[in-house]
Write a protein that holds these residues in place. Sequence first.
Motif, PDB file in Angstrom:
ATOM      1  N   LEU A 158     -23.640 -47.012 -15.117  1.00 20.00           N
ATOM      2  CA  LEU A 158     -23.155 -45.633 -15.261  1.00 20.00           C
ATOM      3  C   LEU A 158     -24.105 -44.639 -14.593  1.00 20.00           C
ATOM      4  O   LEU A 158     -23.679 -43.576 -14.131  1.00 20.00           O
ATOM      5  CB  LEU A 158     -22.987 -45.284 -16.742  1.00 20.00           C
ATOM      6  CG  LEU A 158     -21.906 -46.065 -17.508  1.00 20.00           C
ATOM      7  CD1 LEU A 158     -21.926 -45.682 -18.980  1.00 20.00           C
ATOM      8  CD2 LEU A 158     -20.526 -45.815 -16.902  1.00 20.00           C
ATOM      9  N   SER A 159     -25.396 -44.995 -14.520  1.00 19.39           N
ATOM     10  CA  SER A 159     -26.363 -44.108 -13.869  1.00 19.39           C
ATOM     11  C   SER A 159     -26.131 -44.031 -12.367  1.00 19.39           C
ATOM     12  O   SER A 159     -26.616 -43.107 -11.701  1.00 19.39           O
ATOM     13  CB  SER A 159     -27.791 -44.580 -14.156  1.00 19.39           C
ATOM     14  OG  SER A 159     -28.028 -45.850 -13.558  1.00 19.39           O
ATOM     15  N   LEU A 160     -25.400 -45.004 -11.820  1.00 18.55           N
ATOM     16  CA  LEU A 160     -25.033 -44.996 -10.405  1.00 18.55           C
ATOM     17  C   LEU A 160     -23.627 -44.457 -10.190  1.00 18.55           C
ATOM     18  O   LEU A 160     -23.077 -44.568  -9.091  1.00 18.55           O
ATOM     19  CB  LEU A 160     -25.114 -46.422  -9.834  1.00 18.55           C
ATOM     20  CG  LEU A 160     -26.483 -47.116  -9.857  1.00 18.55           C
ATOM     21  CD1 LEU A 160     -26.348 -48.551  -9.339  1.00 18.55           C
ATOM     22  CD2 LEU A 160     -27.496 -46.341  -9.040  1.00 18.55           C
ATOM     23  N   ASP A 161     -23.037 -43.895 -11.244  1.00 18.64           N
ATOM     24  CA  ASP A 161     -21.654 -43.408 -11.217  1.00 18.64           C
ATOM     25  C   ASP A 161     -20.657 -44.552 -11.033  1.00 18.64           C
ATOM     26  O   ASP A 161     -19.579 -44.374 -10.456  1.00 18.64           O
ATOM     27  CB  ASP A 161     -21.443 -42.365 -10.108  1.00 18.64           C
ATOM     28  CG  ASP A 161     -22.116 -41.046 -10.420  1.00 18.64           C
ATOM     29  OD1 ASP A 161     -22.286 -40.738 -11.619  1.00 18.64           O
ATOM     30  OD2 ASP A 161     -22.494 -40.329  -9.468  1.00 18.64           O
ATOM     31  N   ILE A 162     -21.028 -45.731 -11.512  1.00 22.84           N
ATOM     32  CA  ILE A 162     -20.151 -46.903 -11.435  1.00 22.84           C
ATOM     33  C   ILE A 162     -19.593 -47.192 -12.826  1.00 22.84           C
ATOM     34  O   ILE A 162     -20.349 -47.377 -13.780  1.00 22.84           O
ATOM     35  CB  ILE A 162     -20.908 -48.133 -10.917  1.00 22.84           C
ATOM     36  CG1 ILE A 162     -21.307 -47.923  -9.449  1.00 22.84           C
ATOM     37  CG2 ILE A 162     -20.060 -49.396 -11.054  1.00 22.84           C
ATOM     38  CD1 ILE A 162     -22.088 -49.076  -8.859  1.00 22.84           C
ATOM     39  N   ALA A 163     -18.271 -47.223 -12.920  1.00 23.06           N
ATOM     40  CA  ALA A 163     -17.603 -47.515 -14.196  1.00 23.06           C
ATOM     41  C   ALA A 163     -17.025 -48.924 -14.180  1.00 23.06           C
ATOM     42  O   ALA A 163     -16.671 -49.460 -13.122  1.00 23.06           O
ATOM     43  CB  ALA A 163     -16.498 -46.498 -14.453  1.00 23.06           C
ATOM     44  N   GLY A 187     -18.304 -52.613  -9.504  1.00 20.88           N
ATOM     45  CA  GLY A 187     -17.582 -51.678 -10.347  1.00 20.88           C
ATOM     46  C   GLY A 187     -16.972 -50.562  -9.523  1.00 20.88           C
ATOM     47  O   GLY A 187     -17.092 -50.550  -8.286  1.00 20.88           O
ATOM     48  N   LEU A 188     -16.321 -49.623 -10.200  1.00 25.79           N
ATOM     49  CA  LEU A 188     -15.629 -48.530  -9.525  1.00 25.79           C
ATOM     50  C   LEU A 188     -16.571 -47.342  -9.376  1.00 25.79           C
ATOM     51  O   LEU A 188     -17.024 -46.775 -10.372  1.00 25.79           O
ATOM     52  CB  LEU A 188     -14.386 -48.133 -10.314  1.00 25.79           C
ATOM     53  CG  LEU A 188     -13.361 -47.249  -9.596  1.00 25.79           C
ATOM     54  CD1 LEU A 188     -12.813 -47.955  -8.359  1.00 25.79           C
ATOM     55  CD2 LEU A 188     -12.226 -46.880 -10.543  1.00 25.79           C
ATOM     56  N   LEU A 189     -16.866 -46.969  -8.120  1.00 29.73           N
ATOM     57  CA  LEU A 189     -17.786 -45.886  -7.828  1.00 29.73           C
ATOM     58  C   LEU A 189     -17.041 -44.552  -7.801  1.00 29.73           C
ATOM     59  O   LEU A 189     -16.137 -44.358  -6.995  1.00 29.73           O
ATOM     60  CB  LEU A 189     -18.476 -46.127  -6.484  1.00 29.73           C
ATOM     61  CG  LEU A 189     -19.446 -45.042  -5.997  1.00 29.73           C
ATOM     62  CD1 LEU A 189     -20.620 -44.884  -6.950  1.00 29.73           C
ATOM     63  CD2 LEU A 189     -19.941 -45.363  -4.585  1.00 29.73           C
ATOM     64  N   ARG A 190     -17.438 -43.648  -8.691  1.00 24.80           N
ATOM     65  CA  ARG A 190     -16.855 -42.301  -8.768  1.00 24.80           C
ATOM     66  C   ARG A 190     -15.333 -42.342  -8.785  1.00 24.80           C
ATOM     67  O   ARG A 190     -14.656 -41.503  -8.182  1.00 24.80           O
ATOM     68  CB  ARG A 190     -17.350 -41.434  -7.606  1.00 24.80           C
ATOM     69  CG  ARG A 190     -18.847 -41.141  -7.641  1.00 24.80           C
ATOM     70  CD  ARG A 190     -19.256 -40.185  -6.544  1.00 24.80           C
ATOM     71  NE  ARG A 190     -19.097 -40.786  -5.214  1.00 24.80           N
ATOM     72  CZ  ARG A 190     -20.033 -41.505  -4.616  1.00 24.80           C
ATOM     73  NH1 ARG A 190     -21.201 -41.708  -5.214  1.00 24.80           N
ATOM     74  NH2 ARG A 190     -19.824 -42.007  -3.429  1.00 24.80           N
ATOM     75  N   ALA A 191     -14.797 -43.367  -9.456  1.00 29.83           N
ATOM     76  CA  ALA A 191     -13.342 -43.532  -9.585  1.00 29.83           C
ATOM     77  C   ALA A 191     -12.645 -43.512  -8.234  1.00 29.83           C
ATOM     78  O   ALA A 191     -11.484 -43.109  -8.118  1.00 29.83           O
ATOM     79  CB  ALA A 191     -12.770 -42.434 -10.485  1.00 29.83           C
ATOM     80  N   ASP A 192     -13.358 -43.978  -7.204  1.00 23.02           N
ATOM     81  CA  ASP A 192     -12.830 -43.853  -5.848  1.00 23.02           C
ATOM     82  C   ASP A 192     -12.706 -45.200  -5.138  1.00 23.02           C
ATOM     83  O   ASP A 192     -11.679 -45.507  -4.539  1.00 23.02           O
ATOM     84  CB  ASP A 192     -13.741 -42.918  -5.043  1.00 23.02           C
ATOM     85  CG  ASP A 192     -13.249 -42.707  -3.629  1.00 23.02           C
ATOM     86  OD1 ASP A 192     -12.050 -42.456  -3.470  1.00 23.02           O
ATOM     87  OD2 ASP A 192     -14.064 -42.805  -2.697  1.00 23.02           O
ATOM     88  N   MET A 193     -13.767 -46.025  -5.213  1.00 21.05           N
ATOM     89  CA  MET A 193     -13.743 -47.308  -4.518  1.00 21.05           C
ATOM     90  C   MET A 193     -14.702 -48.272  -5.209  1.00 21.05           C
ATOM     91  O   MET A 193     -15.575 -47.864  -5.983  1.00 21.05           O
ATOM     92  CB  MET A 193     -14.162 -47.144  -3.052  1.00 21.05           C
ATOM     93  CG  MET A 193     -15.613 -46.725  -2.875  1.00 21.05           C
ATOM     94  SD  MET A 193     -16.076 -46.623  -1.135  1.00 21.05           S
ATOM     95  CE  MET A 193     -17.860 -46.387  -1.278  1.00 21.05           C
TER      96      MET A 193
END
Length: 283
Positions: free
Chosen positions: A38-43, A70-76
């Motif tokens: 999450l600290s890398l903006d990965i969900a 994981g999903l980076l910034r809900a984008d890729m």
Amino acid sequence: MKRLLLSLALLTNIAVASPHLATADADTFVPELAQKALSLDIAGAEPFGQQTFAVRDSGHLLGVMVPGKGLLRADMNACFIGWSRDGESLTNLVPTIGFNRFDGEACEDVKGVGVISSPGDREVKIAVIYTATTLVETSLVAVVLAYDPQSRSLLVDNALSQRVNNASIDSVPKIRRFYAAHPANTATFDSKKYLARITAWCEEGNVDCNDVTLDSRSKLNGKGILLQGKTVNVHCPEVCDFRGYAFENADYTYTFITNDFERWTMNISKGDQVTDSVEGTMR
């Protein structure tokens, strides 16, 4: 053993290494991996279970690497490596596909992992082969990691990764052969503000080298830069005493200079004006 040009002045007692990878269980790290990502903006981060390995040297555990996605910034989709020094909890995450030099690429899968360095090398080098996609193509992308025995840390070797990908090398055995055929002597400059890896690609003993790579990162904001440069020598052509390195970046020049090989000075200059200057050590 591969050594930096200044190695004669920086002799240390380093044991000969025989590193290898051993299959490890990713389940131990699943909850912590998702939380730290999450600290890398990965969900929704999860490990590539079959690509989790313990890095061992003559039975001694150097650490466990846990490739994750994981999903980076809900984008890729983006990928990273979880690193555990003790094999029980994660020390940190190392961003790979989707970050820094690999920004703009989406991570799909891990196709292979393997040690590419030779016994006796100061750093253990590990290649990770990813399947990555852009808007126009899907390809295999290599990320080379370096384990530093002094700091016990794992990081991306951006200079070597770039060279491997420029040569379109897409398998661990091929990368191993490429690395063996291209001598690379790396040292790390460490200061309060910057951490910089300097790699000389010329053959050992070649004091005058015009093929040197700077991979520098600010400790203050995390921003990095990758530059090509050369060695700095004095008293040439009679003697050619090595004194450091110089790198050009548009109007700026980055120099790393020493007089005694114990203390080093990094200067960032624009023309004749020094805009930043820090002292540090080189190992």
